[in-house]
Design a protein around this motif. Structure first.
Motif, short mmCIF file in Angstrom:
data_model
loop_
_atom_site.label_atom_id
_atom_site.label_comp_id
_atom_site.label_asym_id
_atom_site.label_seq_id
_atom_site.Cartn_x
_atom_site.Cartn_y
_atom_site.Cartn_z
N LEU A 75 0.82 -1.21 0.00
CA LEU A 75 0.00 0.00 0.00
C LEU A 75 0.85 1.26 0.00
O LEU A 75 0.51 2.26 -0.65
CB LEU A 75 -0.93 -0.01 1.22
CG LEU A 75 -2.09 -1.00 1.15
CD1 LEU A 75 -2.69 -1.20 2.53
CD2 LEU A 75 -3.15 -0.52 0.18
N GLU A 76 1.96 1.22 0.70
CA GLU A 76 2.82 2.40 0.77
C GLU A 76 3.37 2.76 -0.61
O GLU A 76 3.45 3.93 -0.98
CB GLU A 76 3.97 2.17 1.75
CG GLU A 76 4.81 3.41 1.97
CD GLU A 76 5.77 3.26 3.12
OE1 GLU A 76 6.11 4.27 3.76
OE2 GLU A 76 6.19 2.11 3.40
N ALA A 77 3.72 1.73 -1.40
CA ALA A 77 4.21 1.99 -2.76
C ALA A 77 3.13 2.65 -3.60
O ALA A 77 3.40 3.56 -4.40
CB ALA A 77 4.67 0.68 -3.40
N SER A 78 1.88 2.23 -3.43
CA SER A 78 0.77 2.83 -4.18
C SER A 78 0.50 4.26 -3.73
O SER A 78 0.20 5.14 -4.55
CB SER A 78 -0.49 1.97 -4.03
OG SER A 78 -0.29 0.67 -4.54
N ILE A 79 0.62 4.51 -2.42
CA ILE A 79 0.41 5.87 -1.91
C ILE A 79 1.52 6.81 -2.40
O ILE A 79 1.26 7.96 -2.78
CB ILE A 79 0.36 5.85 -0.36
CG1 ILE A 79 -0.90 5.11 0.11
CG2 ILE A 79 0.38 7.27 0.19
CD1 ILE A 79 -0.95 4.87 1.61
N GLN A 80 2.74 6.31 -2.41
CA GLN A 80 3.85 7.13 -2.90
C GLN A 80 3.63 7.51 -4.36
O GLN A 80 3.92 8.64 -4.78
CB GLN A 80 5.17 6.36 -2.75
CG GLN A 80 5.62 6.15 -1.32
CD GLN A 80 6.14 7.41 -0.66
OE1 GLN A 80 6.02 8.52 -1.19
NE2 GLN A 80 6.70 7.27 0.53
N ALA A 81 3.10 6.57 -5.16
CA ALA A 81 2.83 6.87 -6.57
C ALA A 81 1.75 7.95 -6.68
O ALA A 81 1.81 8.82 -7.56
CB ALA A 81 2.40 5.60 -7.30
N LEU A 82 0.76 7.91 -5.80
CA LEU A 82 -0.31 8.92 -5.84
C LEU A 82 0.23 10.32 -5.60
O LEU A 82 -0.33 11.32 -6.09
CB LEU A 82 -1.38 8.58 -4.79
CG LEU A 82 -2.37 7.48 -5.17
CD1 LEU A 82 -3.20 7.06 -3.98
CD2 LEU A 82 -3.27 7.95 -6.31
N LYS A 83 1.31 10.42 -4.85
CA LYS A 83 1.89 11.74 -4.57
C LYS A 83 2.50 12.38 -5.81
O LYS A 83 2.76 13.58 -5.83
CB LYS A 83 2.93 11.62 -3.47
CG LYS A 83 2.35 11.24 -2.11
CD LYS A 83 3.45 11.14 -1.06
CE LYS A 83 2.86 10.78 0.30
NZ LYS A 83 3.91 10.69 1.35
N THR A 84 2.73 11.56 -6.84
CA THR A 84 3.32 12.10 -8.08
C THR A 84 2.27 12.57 -9.07
O THR A 84 2.62 13.11 -10.13
CB THR A 84 4.20 11.03 -8.75
OG1 THR A 84 3.37 9.98 -9.29
CG2 THR A 84 5.20 10.44 -7.78
N LEU A 85 0.99 12.35 -8.78
CA LEU A 85 -0.07 12.75 -9.70
C LEU A 85 -0.03 14.24 -9.98
O LEU A 85 0.03 15.06 -9.05
CB LEU A 85 -1.44 12.37 -9.13
CG LEU A 85 -2.02 11.02 -9.48
CD1 LEU A 85 -3.35 10.83 -8.75
CD2 LEU A 85 -2.23 10.87 -10.98
#
Length: 577
Positions: A133-143
């Motif tokens: 989940l943390e990897a997915s959340i980190q990706a969301l920060k790049t949106l």
């Protein structure tokens, strides 16, 4: 950090998937005009040769000494040919929706009121690890968020776990949970929809790692106020064999390009691409319009979620049994069907052809078979209990697209006949044709070869053999799914496991081992019977049936071989490079 280990391999999830982090999705180009013309020519020739072959089979090749067996086999061939024709219709022509710039104002997006456009992102989870989940959340920060838009991110935890709540807090993400798991993922989404107010909703699975361009490239479609949802492709960044050092290319045959870049993309020409859950963006008004329609209410009763009334209206609607996403194992396609069959609303779907997120493939026998069982069970349940083909409001072309999906799953009926036909011939010496003569092969080979060539061109050169092998190899799973649905047992909703390994492999593959054993026994029996010159056995008949049986056995073996596949060995091969 995730320390979960699979006992069969002792490979941690974090260690394993980290080695594939650098893989990024390719660009999926549209089919060129000359390619499409060639595909149409080859498809026409294939259909013509198929009709010619079936006419000959029905009129000139039946075995009068085994008429029932002969009719059974040619009937199965005819049904398979009809499936091919439906598939050709399904993928006949691309029709990408022109991409536009994201809406600059609420009015540009067909929304009422002033101020910014609000985007809610739902990251759904049930039992996935914090590391995933943390990897997915980190990706969301790049949106990258288009101007005049506000982004709100929510972590929807159906596991109600303290460590996941802490993870959300540490990343500034709002944490939503509930006291029960009614409706599973669809229920999880329902709970979040009643606690949020965004104009558009992005749905992501726990392993969905969005690319920075996702919102920029998809929100422009909503300039059409009748677009209800936009679906983006699923692209797996961890498929074995796609990384240098891999020894076994895509053991789970999980590459989804044929489905997403061919089938879904071409259904878009009739606005018939269905929602696939993760990687989709939805107009909230359309979601609740459909929910209200279930209750026989008009959208005006909900007042389109205007700020001064939306809280009271939502509270009233939440007290009803309305399901914005149907509580079903295939909630995405089920909800799509209901929206596609509502002519009064005029809602449309759009398929965006380029991948805007990276996801994990099902990398264990348990995960892979669970996913296949869910897909089959959900489709059979819809087909038998809520079949869109009988819905008056659905356009004929859209019905034909859904018919292609249902027909592909119903193929277990005739594919099972074709799978076991050579086995029966080898055990009994009975053939479904009057003779395996030169005339037989002159009629059989041209349509078979043309079907391969036409499909290869029509599917842009993607590996379609893998899909056929999976279909045959998964027949036992699909029969199990159909049997459960016929018995009235609803398909289950469990999430696909995201841990590499072989847990439960033997249990899941027992039916395939049994089928292989029967095929091997049939081949041995046929050879012995031919050597002993028993009545009905000839060398040509035995050779043809052993060849046919061997091809079928190979398809079954492609699933059985997963028993020996090891994620640890795969990881070691990648590390070695």
């Amino acid at each position: 950090m995730d320390t979960t280990k699979d006992p069969a391999t002792k490979v941690t999830t974090e260690t394993y998937f980290r080695h594939f982090d650098n893989r990024m999705p390719p660009h999926f180009p549209a089919m060129k005009d000359w390619q499409e013309s060639l595909w149409h020519l080859l498809a026409g020739l294939c259909i013509g040769l198929g009709v010619w072959y079936l006419h000959w089979r029905w009129t000139s090749s039946l075995n009068p000494d085994a008429m029932a067996f002969s009719v059974l086999i040619v009937g199965a061939e005819t049904l398979a040919f009809l499936g091919l024709v439906l598939f050709f219709f399904d993928i006949w022509k691309e029709g990408d929706t022109p991409r536009k710039e994201p809406p600059a104002t609420r009015q540009d997006a067909g929304l009422e009121g002033d101020g910014p456009i609000h985007i809610d992102v739902f990251l759904t989870t049930c039992d996935e690890s914090a590391a995933l989940l943390e990897a997915s959340i980190q990706a969301l920060k790049t949106l990258r968020v288009p101007r005049n838009m506000q982004l709100h991110t929510y972590l929807l935890d159906d596991g109600n776990r303290a460590e996941i709540a802490q993870l959300a807090q540490s990343h500034g993400v709002e944490y939503l949970t509930r006291k029960n798991n009614i409706g599973f993922k669809a229920g999880n989404l329902r709970n979040a929809l009643f606690k949020t107010n965004g104009d558009f909703v992005v749905i992501l699975d726990a392993d969905t790692r969005v690319l920075p361009t996702m919102l920029e490239n998809t929100l422009g479609y909503f300039r059409d106020p009748k677009v209800a949802w936009v679906q983006t492709p699923h692209w797996f960044y961890d498929v074995p064999g796609e990384t240098k050092g891999s020894k076994l290319k895509d053991p789970f045959m999980a590459n989804p390009n044929v489905f997403f870049d061919v089938i879904q993309r071409r259904r878009n020409r009739d606005h018939a691409s269905f929602c696939c859950g993760a990687g989709s963006i939805h107009r909230r008004e359309a979601i609740f319009h459909d929910a209200l329609r279930q209750l026989g209410k008009d959208m005006d009763a909900y007042q389109k979620f205007l700020p001064e009334t939306k809280d009271r209206a939502k509270a009233s609607l939440r007290a009803t049994p309305a399901q914005p996403f149907r509580f079903h194992v295939s909630e995405d396609i089920f909800t799509s069907i209901l929206m596609h069959s509502d002519p009064q609303s005029g809602w449309k779907s759009v398929y965006h052809p380029q991948a805007e997120a990276r996801m994990l493939s099902p990398w264990s026998v348990e995960a892979w078979t669970s996913q296949r069982l869910k897909y089959a069970g959900g489709t059979f349940d819809i087909m038998l209990n809520a079949n869109p083909l009988w819905r008056k409001g659905m356009p004929l072309k859209t019905k034909l697209h859904y018919a292609a999906t249902f027909w592909s799953y119903l193929s277990i009926l005739w594919l099972s006949v074709l799978l076991m036909a050579p086995v029966l011939s080898l055990f009994t010496g009975v053939a479904p044709v009057n003779a395996y003569s030169l005339d037989f092969f002159l009629h059989l080979l041209p349509p078979l070869i043309m079907a391969e060539v036409a499909t290869m061109v029509g599917c842009k050169g993607y590996n379609t053999t893998a899909g056929r092998l999976v279909t045959i190899g998964c027949l036992p799973l699909q029969w199990k799914a159909l049997w459960l649905v016929l018995r009235g047992r609803k398909p289950r909703f469990p999430p696909t496991p995201k841990v590499p390994g072989l847990a439960g492999a033997a249990k899941r593959l027992i039916p395939n081992f049994i089928v292989l054993a029967i095929m091997a026994a049939a081949a041995v029996f046929g050879i012995i019977a031919t050597l002993l010159e028993l009545p009905g056995y000839t060398p040509s008949k035995t050779i043809v049936n052993i060849f046919w049986c061997s091809w079928n056995a190979f398809a079954v073996w492609m699933v059985v071989r997963l028993y020996w596949w090891s994620p640890e060995a795969e990881l070691q091969a990648v590390r070695a490079t």
